[in-house]
Design a protein around this motif. Structure first.
Motif, PDB file in Angstrom:
ATOM      1  N   GLN A   1       1.147   1.843  -3.575  1.00  0.00           N
ATOM      2  CA  GLN A   1      -0.179   2.064  -4.164  1.00  0.00           C
ATOM      3  C   GLN A   1      -0.655   3.500  -3.978  1.00  0.00           C
ATOM      4  OE1 GLN A   1      -3.133  -0.549  -2.523  1.00  0.00           O
ATOM      5  NE2 GLN A   1      -4.824   0.349  -3.696  1.00  0.00           N
ATOM      6  N   PHE A   2      -0.370   4.092  -2.818  1.00  0.00           N
ATOM      7  CA  PHE A   2      -0.867   5.429  -2.513  1.00  0.00           C
ATOM      8  C   PHE A   2       0.233   6.485  -2.538  1.00  0.00           C
ATOM      9  CE2 PHE A   2      -3.828   2.484  -0.369  1.00  0.00           C
ATOM     10  CZ  PHE A   2      -5.006   2.869  -0.989  1.00  0.00           C
TER      11      PHE A   2
ATOM     12  N   GLU B   1       0.808  -1.220   0.000  1.00  0.00           N
ATOM     13  CA  GLU B   1       0.000   0.000   0.000  1.00  0.00           C
ATOM     14  C   GLU B   1       0.839   1.267   0.000  1.00  0.00           C
ATOM     15  OE1 GLU B   1      -0.345  -1.679   4.288  1.00  0.00           O
ATOM     16  OE2 GLU B   1      -0.084  -2.416   2.224  1.00  0.00           O
TER      17      GLU B   1
END
Length: 265
Positions: A239-240, A236
Protein backbone atom coordinates in the motif's frame (compact mmCIF):
# COMPACT_ATOMS: atom_id res chain seq x y z
CA UNK A 1 39.54 -20.57 -8.25
CA UNK A 2 42.16 -20.80 -5.54
CA UNK A 3 41.32 -21.69 -1.95
CA UNK A 4 44.40 -19.70 -0.93
CA UNK A 5 42.65 -16.55 -2.09
CA UNK A 6 42.11 -14.21 0.83
CA UNK A 7 38.89 -12.38 1.50
CA UNK A 8 38.79 -8.68 0.62
CA UNK A 9 39.06 -6.32 3.59
CA UNK A 10 35.91 -4.46 4.65
CA UNK A 11 35.25 -1.33 2.63
CA UNK A 12 32.79 1.54 2.56
CA UNK A 13 33.87 2.69 -0.92
CA UNK A 14 31.24 1.74 -3.51
CA UNK A 15 33.66 1.24 -6.40
CA UNK A 16 35.82 -0.99 -4.21
CA UNK A 17 32.77 -3.07 -3.33
CA UNK A 18 32.15 -3.66 -7.02
CA UNK A 19 35.81 -4.50 -7.61
CA UNK A 20 35.76 -6.98 -4.72
CA UNK A 21 32.61 -8.66 -6.03
CA UNK A 22 34.16 -8.97 -9.48
CA UNK A 23 37.45 -10.39 -8.19
CA UNK A 24 36.47 -12.41 -5.13
CA UNK A 25 32.74 -12.86 -5.71
CA UNK A 26 31.91 -10.93 -2.55
CA UNK A 27 32.40 -7.76 -0.53
CA UNK A 28 32.19 -6.87 3.15
CA UNK A 29 30.69 -3.53 4.18
CA UNK A 30 31.11 -2.59 7.87
CA UNK A 31 28.86 -0.56 10.19
CA UNK A 32 25.80 -0.34 7.97
CA UNK A 33 23.55 -1.00 10.96
CA UNK A 34 24.58 0.57 14.26
CA UNK A 35 23.32 1.46 17.71
CA UNK A 36 19.62 1.20 18.48
CA UNK A 37 18.68 0.26 14.90
CA UNK A 38 20.94 -2.80 15.05
CA UNK A 39 19.68 -3.72 18.52
CA UNK A 40 16.01 -3.34 17.54
CA UNK A 41 16.42 -5.33 14.33
CA UNK A 42 18.22 -8.12 16.14
CA UNK A 43 15.52 -8.23 18.83
CA UNK A 44 12.79 -8.33 16.17
CA UNK A 45 14.39 -11.31 14.45
CA UNK A 46 14.87 -13.30 17.63
CA UNK A 47 11.27 -12.54 18.61
CA UNK A 48 10.04 -13.86 15.26
CA UNK A 49 12.21 -16.97 15.61
CA UNK A 50 10.89 -17.64 19.12
CA UNK A 51 7.32 -17.19 17.92
CA UNK A 52 7.86 -19.74 15.13
CA UNK A 53 9.51 -22.23 17.47
CA UNK A 54 6.78 -21.87 20.13
CA UNK A 55 4.04 -22.42 17.55
CA UNK A 56 5.75 -25.24 15.64
CA UNK A 57 6.27 -23.13 12.50
CA UNK A 58 10.01 -23.61 12.05
CA UNK A 59 11.25 -23.78 8.47
CA UNK A 60 13.99 -25.88 6.89
CA UNK A 61 15.74 -25.82 3.51
CA UNK A 62 16.58 -28.78 1.29
CA UNK A 63 20.22 -27.69 1.48
CA UNK A 64 20.29 -28.07 5.27
CA UNK A 65 21.46 -31.36 6.73
CA UNK A 66 18.31 -33.13 8.05
CA UNK A 67 19.92 -34.34 11.28
CA UNK A 68 20.80 -30.80 12.36
CA UNK A 69 18.14 -29.19 14.54
CA UNK A 70 20.28 -26.30 15.81
CA UNK A 71 19.87 -24.13 12.72
CA UNK A 72 16.58 -22.26 12.53
CA UNK A 73 15.20 -20.66 9.39
CA UNK A 74 12.75 -17.77 9.56
CA UNK A 75 10.77 -17.35 6.34
CA UNK A 76 9.13 -14.24 4.89
CA UNK A 77 11.02 -11.94 7.26
CA UNK A 78 9.76 -9.00 5.20
CA UNK A 79 6.28 -9.38 6.71
CA UNK A 80 7.44 -9.90 10.30
CA UNK A 81 8.41 -6.33 11.25
CA UNK A 82 8.75 -2.99 9.39
CA UNK A 83 12.43 -2.91 10.38
CA UNK A 84 13.11 -5.64 7.83
CA UNK A 85 11.76 -3.46 5.04
CA UNK A 86 14.70 -1.17 5.75
CA UNK A 87 17.07 -4.08 5.04
CA UNK A 88 15.38 -5.36 1.89
CA UNK A 89 15.11 -1.91 0.32
CA UNK A 90 18.28 -0.36 1.76
CA UNK A 91 19.68 2.14 -0.78
CA UNK A 92 23.18 0.63 -0.74
CA UNK A 93 21.85 -2.88 -1.33
CA UNK A 94 19.73 -1.67 -4.26
CA UNK A 95 22.61 0.33 -5.76
CA UNK A 96 24.79 -2.79 -5.64
CA UNK A 97 21.97 -4.85 -7.15
CA UNK A 98 21.60 -2.45 -10.06
CA UNK A 99 25.36 -2.43 -10.70
CA UNK A 100 25.91 -6.20 -10.46
CA UNK A 101 22.69 -7.74 -11.80
CA UNK A 102 20.96 -4.86 -13.57
CA UNK A 103 17.52 -3.27 -13.45
CA UNK A 104 14.69 -4.11 -13.20
CA UNK A 105 15.21 -6.90 -10.69
CA UNK A 106 13.15 -8.80 -8.14
CA UNK A 107 13.42 -9.29 -4.43
CA UNK A 108 13.15 -13.07 -4.59
CA UNK A 109 13.26 -13.76 -0.89
CA UNK A 110 14.05 -12.26 2.49
CA UNK A 111 14.74 -14.91 5.10
CA UNK A 112 16.91 -15.45 8.15
CA UNK A 113 19.23 -18.13 9.44
CA UNK A 114 20.03 -18.52 13.14
CA UNK A 115 22.66 -21.13 13.88
CA UNK A 116 22.93 -22.24 17.49
CA UNK A 117 25.58 -24.02 19.55
CA UNK A 118 26.59 -27.25 17.88
CA UNK A 119 24.89 -26.24 14.65
CA UNK A 120 26.00 -28.08 11.53
CA UNK A 121 27.06 -26.67 8.24
CA UNK A 122 25.02 -26.33 5.08
CA UNK A 123 25.63 -28.04 1.74
CA UNK A 124 28.12 -26.07 -0.41
CA UNK A 125 26.18 -24.45 -3.23
CA UNK A 126 25.68 -21.38 -5.40
CA UNK A 127 22.43 -19.45 -5.16
CA UNK A 128 21.62 -19.63 -8.85
CA UNK A 129 21.43 -23.44 -8.77
CA UNK A 130 18.01 -23.15 -10.47
CA UNK A 131 19.65 -21.68 -13.62
CA UNK A 132 20.44 -24.32 -16.28
CA UNK A 133 24.14 -24.76 -16.99
CA UNK A 134 26.20 -23.51 -18.72
CA UNK A 135 25.48 -20.34 -16.81
CA UNK A 136 25.43 -16.89 -18.43
CA UNK A 137 28.60 -14.85 -17.97
CA UNK A 138 26.70 -12.30 -15.88
CA UNK A 139 25.43 -13.29 -12.41
CA UNK A 140 21.70 -13.82 -12.28
CA UNK A 141 21.29 -12.71 -8.69
CA UNK A 142 22.80 -11.05 -5.65
CA UNK A 143 22.69 -12.06 -2.00
CA UNK A 144 22.94 -9.37 0.66
CA UNK A 145 23.49 -10.77 4.13
CA UNK A 146 22.92 -8.63 7.21
CA UNK A 147 24.97 -9.67 10.25
CA UNK A 148 22.78 -9.17 13.32
CA UNK A 149 25.36 -10.90 15.51
CA UNK A 150 29.12 -11.01 15.08
CA UNK A 151 29.98 -13.54 12.38
CA UNK A 152 33.00 -15.58 13.55
CA UNK A 153 34.66 -18.77 12.44
CA UNK A 154 33.59 -20.41 15.71
CA UNK A 155 29.89 -19.48 15.65
CA UNK A 156 29.07 -20.60 12.11
CA UNK A 157 29.92 -17.63 9.91
CA UNK A 158 29.02 -18.04 6.25
CA UNK A 159 31.91 -19.81 4.50
CA UNK A 160 32.76 -19.05 0.87
CA UNK A 161 35.15 -20.39 -1.74
CA UNK A 162 36.81 -17.19 -3.03
CA UNK A 163 36.90 -16.93 -6.80
CA UNK A 164 34.53 -19.87 -7.34
CA UNK A 165 32.15 -17.54 -9.21
CA UNK A 166 34.65 -17.54 -12.08
CA UNK A 167 34.01 -21.26 -12.68
CA UNK A 168 30.45 -20.38 -13.67
CA UNK A 169 28.94 -23.64 -12.40
CA UNK A 170 27.90 -25.58 -9.32
CA UNK A 171 30.46 -27.58 -7.30
CA UNK A 172 31.27 -31.01 -8.77
CA UNK A 173 32.30 -34.22 -7.03
CA UNK A 174 34.81 -33.68 -4.23
CA UNK A 175 34.50 -29.90 -4.66
CA UNK A 176 31.36 -30.13 -2.53
CA UNK A 177 33.64 -31.05 0.42
CA UNK A 178 35.61 -27.81 0.26
CA UNK A 179 35.51 -26.02 3.60
CA UNK A 180 35.91 -22.53 2.21
CA UNK A 181 36.89 -19.44 4.16
CA UNK A 182 34.75 -18.00 7.00
CA UNK A 183 33.43 -14.51 6.36
CA UNK A 184 34.13 -12.95 9.74
CA UNK A 185 32.39 -9.62 10.25
CA UNK A 186 31.05 -7.68 13.24
CA UNK A 187 27.36 -7.24 13.87
CA UNK A 188 25.91 -4.49 11.69
CA UNK A 189 27.97 -5.47 8.64
CA UNK A 190 26.68 -6.34 5.19
CA UNK A 191 28.19 -9.28 3.34
CA UNK A 192 27.38 -9.14 -0.35
CA UNK A 193 28.01 -11.97 -2.79
CA UNK A 194 26.98 -12.63 -6.33
CA UNK A 195 24.86 -15.64 -7.22
CA UNK A 196 27.59 -17.87 -8.70
CA UNK A 197 29.77 -17.86 -5.57
CA UNK A 198 30.00 -21.18 -3.71
CA UNK A 199 29.10 -20.80 -0.04
CA UNK A 200 27.48 -22.46 2.96
CA UNK A 201 26.62 -21.94 6.62
CA UNK A 202 29.58 -22.89 8.78
CA UNK A 203 29.67 -25.17 11.81
CA UNK A 204 28.83 -23.49 15.11
CA UNK A 205 31.35 -25.08 17.47
CA UNK A 206 30.60 -22.80 20.42
CA UNK A 207 28.87 -23.89 23.62
CA UNK A 208 26.49 -20.96 23.93
CA UNK A 209 26.69 -18.49 21.01
CA UNK A 210 23.96 -17.97 18.44
CA UNK A 211 24.65 -16.31 15.11
CA UNK A 212 21.79 -14.59 13.30
CA UNK A 213 21.78 -13.26 9.77
CA UNK A 214 19.07 -11.92 7.48
CA UNK A 215 19.62 -12.66 3.81
CA UNK A 216 18.03 -10.70 0.98
CA UNK A 217 18.15 -12.65 -2.26
CA UNK A 218 17.57 -10.62 -5.43
CA UNK A 219 17.36 -12.00 -8.96
CA UNK A 220 16.89 -11.08 -12.57
CA UNK A 221 13.17 -10.53 -13.34
CA UNK A 222 13.10 -13.46 -15.79
CA UNK A 223 13.00 -15.86 -12.82
CA UNK A 224 10.05 -16.49 -10.54
CA UNK A 225 10.64 -15.24 -7.00
CA UNK A 226 11.14 -17.82 -4.26
CA UNK A 227 8.59 -16.09 -2.02
CA UNK A 228 5.13 -15.51 -3.52
CA UNK A 229 4.70 -11.92 -2.38
CA UNK A 230 1.20 -11.71 -3.87
CA UNK A 231 0.01 -14.20 -1.24
CA UNK A 232 2.38 -13.68 1.69
CA UNK A 233 3.12 -9.97 1.83
CA UNK A 234 1.79 -7.80 4.66
CA UNK A 235 -0.76 -5.54 2.83
CA UNK A 236 0.58 -2.19 4.06
CA UNK A 237 3.99 -2.86 2.50
CA UNK A 238 2.42 -2.79 -0.94
CA UNK A 239 0.00 0.00 0.00
CA UNK A 240 2.79 2.44 0.87
CA UNK A 241 5.48 1.11 -1.48
CA UNK A 242 7.54 3.33 -3.73
CA UNK A 243 7.75 2.74 -7.47
CA UNK A 244 11.12 1.02 -6.97
CA UNK A 245 9.76 -1.28 -4.26
CA UNK A 246 6.74 -2.23 -6.40
CA UNK A 247 9.16 -3.30 -9.13
CA UNK A 248 11.23 -5.35 -6.67
CA UNK A 249 8.11 -7.12 -5.42
CA UNK A 250 6.78 -7.84 -8.92
CA UNK A 251 3.74 -5.57 -8.70
CA UNK A 252 5.00 -3.44 -11.58
CA UNK A 253 6.28 -5.38 -14.55
CA UNK A 254 7.94 -4.84 -17.90
CA UNK A 255 7.34 -7.48 -20.54
CA UNK A 256 6.58 -10.31 -18.07
CA UNK A 257 3.65 -10.52 -15.69
CA UNK A 258 1.64 -7.74 -17.32
CA UNK A 259 -2.17 -7.58 -17.37
CA UNK A 260 -3.80 -7.00 -20.75
CA UNK A 261 -0.45 -5.85 -22.09
CA UNK A 262 0.26 -3.29 -19.40
CA UNK A 263 1.67 -3.15 -15.91
CA UNK A 264 -0.88 -2.26 -13.25
CA UNK A 265 -0.92 -1.98 -9.47
Amino acid sequence: MNQKDVLPPPTRAFEQMLADIAEHGMAIVPEVLTGTILARTRAALYAAAESDRTRGREQRLLLDYPEDTSNQRVANVLSRDPLFEDLAFHPLAIDLLKAVVGWPALLSNLSANITGPGGGEMVLHADQLFVPEPWPARPQGLNVGWCLDDFTSANGATRIVPGSHRLNRMPLGTESQLQGVPVEAPAGSMIVFESRLWHKTGNNITNSDKRAGVFAWYSSPIYRSQENWFLSLRPEIRQFASEEVLILLGYKASGFGVVNGASIV
